[in-house]
Write a protein that holds these residues in place. Structure first.
Motif, short mmCIF file in Angstrom:
data_model
loop_
_atom_site.label_atom_id
_atom_site.label_comp_id
_atom_site.label_asym_id
_atom_site.label_seq_id
_atom_site.Cartn_x
_atom_site.Cartn_y
_atom_site.Cartn_z
N VAL A 138 0.81 -1.26 0.09
CA VAL A 138 0.13 -0.08 0.08
C VAL A 138 0.92 1.20 0.07
CG1 VAL A 138 -1.76 1.23 1.24
CG2 VAL A 138 -1.85 -1.19 1.25
N ASN A 139 0.80 2.00 -1.02
CA ASN A 139 1.62 2.98 -1.12
C ASN A 139 1.10 4.45 -0.46
OD1 ASN A 139 3.38 1.77 -2.81
ND2 ASN A 139 1.91 2.16 -4.57
N GLU A 140 -0.31 4.67 -0.56
CA GLU A 140 -0.94 5.61 -0.21
C GLU A 140 -2.44 5.15 0.31
OE1 GLU A 140 -1.57 10.35 -1.08
OE2 GLU A 140 -0.19 9.21 -2.24
N ARG A 141 -3.01 6.10 0.81
CA ARG A 141 -4.41 5.84 1.52
C ARG A 141 -5.13 7.34 1.38
NH1 ARG A 141 -7.14 3.20 6.69
NH2 ARG A 141 -9.30 3.93 6.62
N VAL A 142 -6.16 7.54 0.70
CA VAL A 142 -6.76 8.71 0.78
C VAL A 142 -8.33 8.54 1.26
CG1 VAL A 142 -7.69 10.68 -0.61
CG2 VAL A 142 -5.53 9.62 -1.15
N ASN A 143 -8.48 9.18 2.29
CA ASN A 143 -10.24 9.10 2.83
C ASN A 143 -10.91 9.99 2.36
OD1 ASN A 143 -9.35 6.79 4.37
ND2 ASN A 143 -8.55 8.12 6.17
N ARG A 144 -12.13 9.52 1.80
CA ARG A 144 -12.85 10.53 1.21
C ARG A 144 -14.34 10.17 1.85
NH1 ARG A 144 -9.86 14.01 -1.43
NH2 ARG A 144 -9.09 13.45 -3.14
N SER A 145 -15.50 11.13 1.72
CA SER A 145 -16.78 10.91 2.49
C SER A 145 -16.97 9.46 1.89
CB SER A 145 -17.60 11.93 2.15
OG SER A 145 -19.03 11.68 3.02
N GLY A 146 -17.27 8.44 3.01
CA GLY A 146 -17.96 7.14 2.73
C GLY A 146 -17.11 6.16 1.91
N TYR A 147 -15.95 6.62 1.58
CA TYR A 147 -15.08 5.76 0.87
C TYR A 147 -13.48 5.91 1.14
CZ TYR A 147 -14.44 8.92 -3.21
OH TYR A 147 -14.27 9.84 -3.87
N ALA A 148 -12.66 4.92 0.80
CA ALA A 148 -11.44 4.97 0.99
C ALA A 148 -10.69 4.74 -0.27
CB ALA A 148 -10.49 4.22 2.07
N VAL A 149 -9.52 5.48 -0.83
CA VAL A 149 -8.88 4.95 -2.12
C VAL A 149 -7.44 4.75 -1.74
CG1 VAL A 149 -8.22 5.78 -4.45
CG2 VAL A 149 -10.23 6.88 -3.29
N PHE A 150 -7.12 3.26 -2.19
CA PHE A 150 -5.84 2.98 -1.73
C PHE A 150 -5.05 2.94 -3.06
CE2 PHE A 150 -8.14 1.07 1.73
CZ PHE A 150 -7.13 1.20 2.78
N GLY A 151 -3.69 3.34 -3.10
CA GLY A 151 -2.81 3.42 -4.05
C GLY A 151 -1.91 2.07 -3.77
N VAL A 152 -1.94 0.92 -4.64
CA VAL A 152 -1.40 -0.05 -4.25
C VAL A 152 -0.22 -0.66 -5.47
CG1 VAL A 152 -1.79 -2.58 -4.03
CG2 VAL A 152 -3.34 -0.93 -2.97
N THR A 153 0.65 -1.24 -5.29
CA THR A 153 1.48 -1.74 -6.06
C THR A 153 1.38 -3.22 -5.88
OG1 THR A 153 3.25 0.14 -6.13
CG2 THR A 153 3.96 -1.88 -7.12
N GLU A 154 1.10 -3.75 -7.03
CA GLU A 154 0.93 -5.22 -7.08
C GLU A 154 2.49 -5.90 -7.70
OE1 GLU A 154 -3.67 -5.78 -7.52
OE2 GLU A 154 -2.34 -6.41 -9.53
#
Length: 166
Positions: A108-124
């Motif tokens: 997991v490179n980064e996590r951004v929290n928004r209203s009602g959801y979270a966005v994860f920047g991931v390197t597979e």
């Protein structure tokens, strides 16, 4: 003309100042105890609600664990119907044919929290049969649903991604 007040010696009660009865103090003490109990109950309910909210990171972990172990039930629990429809992984048979048992790792490179959801920047990180080791940057959208979290969308990360910081 000034009048002198009679001196009150210690131990003598003042005339005209009634002493409060014991039941009065018991009622006040009972009301204070009830208010303190109510505050404790409300605090406990709020704490339980906060702790029971879950963590979107757990949903992401469950998603990858389901692919490694081939656990279709865990896959279905951690993804929304929208996600399954958009990726074509609509049944356990399709999941098992395409993703079950994949040896994949992720960071997991980064996590951004928004209203009602979270966005994860991931390197597979995975091993491609023809290309060898492959790293792919992805963005996973994990939404709050029915008091829990479910993976709701996935995109290949780009320069203007939410998690890119721009």
């Amino acid at each position: 003309m000034a009048f002198a007040n009679p001196a009150v010696t210690p131990g003598e009660a003042r005339q005209g100042t009634p002493k409060r009865p014991t039941w009065h103090w018991l009622v006040i003490g009972g009301l204070l105890a009830a208010a303190a109990f109510l505050v404790l109950v409300v605090g406990a309910v709020v704490l339980i609600m906060i702790l029971a909210r879950g963590n979107p990171q757990d949903t992401l972990d469950n998603f990858y664990e389901s692919m490694r172990t081939g656990d279709c039930e865990l896959f279905m629990e951690s993804t929304s119907e929208t996600f399954r429809d958009s990726t074509g992984l609509t049944s356990c048979e399709v999941f098992e044919e395409n993703l079950a048992g994949i040896d994949i790792d992720y960071d997991v490179n980064e996590r951004v929290n928004r209203s009602g959801y979270a966005v994860f920047g991931v390197t597979e990180h995975y091993q491609h049969p023809e290309l060898g080791p492959v790293d792919v940057d992805m963005e996973f959208y994990i939404a709050r649903r029915d008091g829990g979290w479910q993976m709701d969308g996935v995109l290949e990360a780009s320069e203007d991604s939410i998690t890119s910081g721009d």
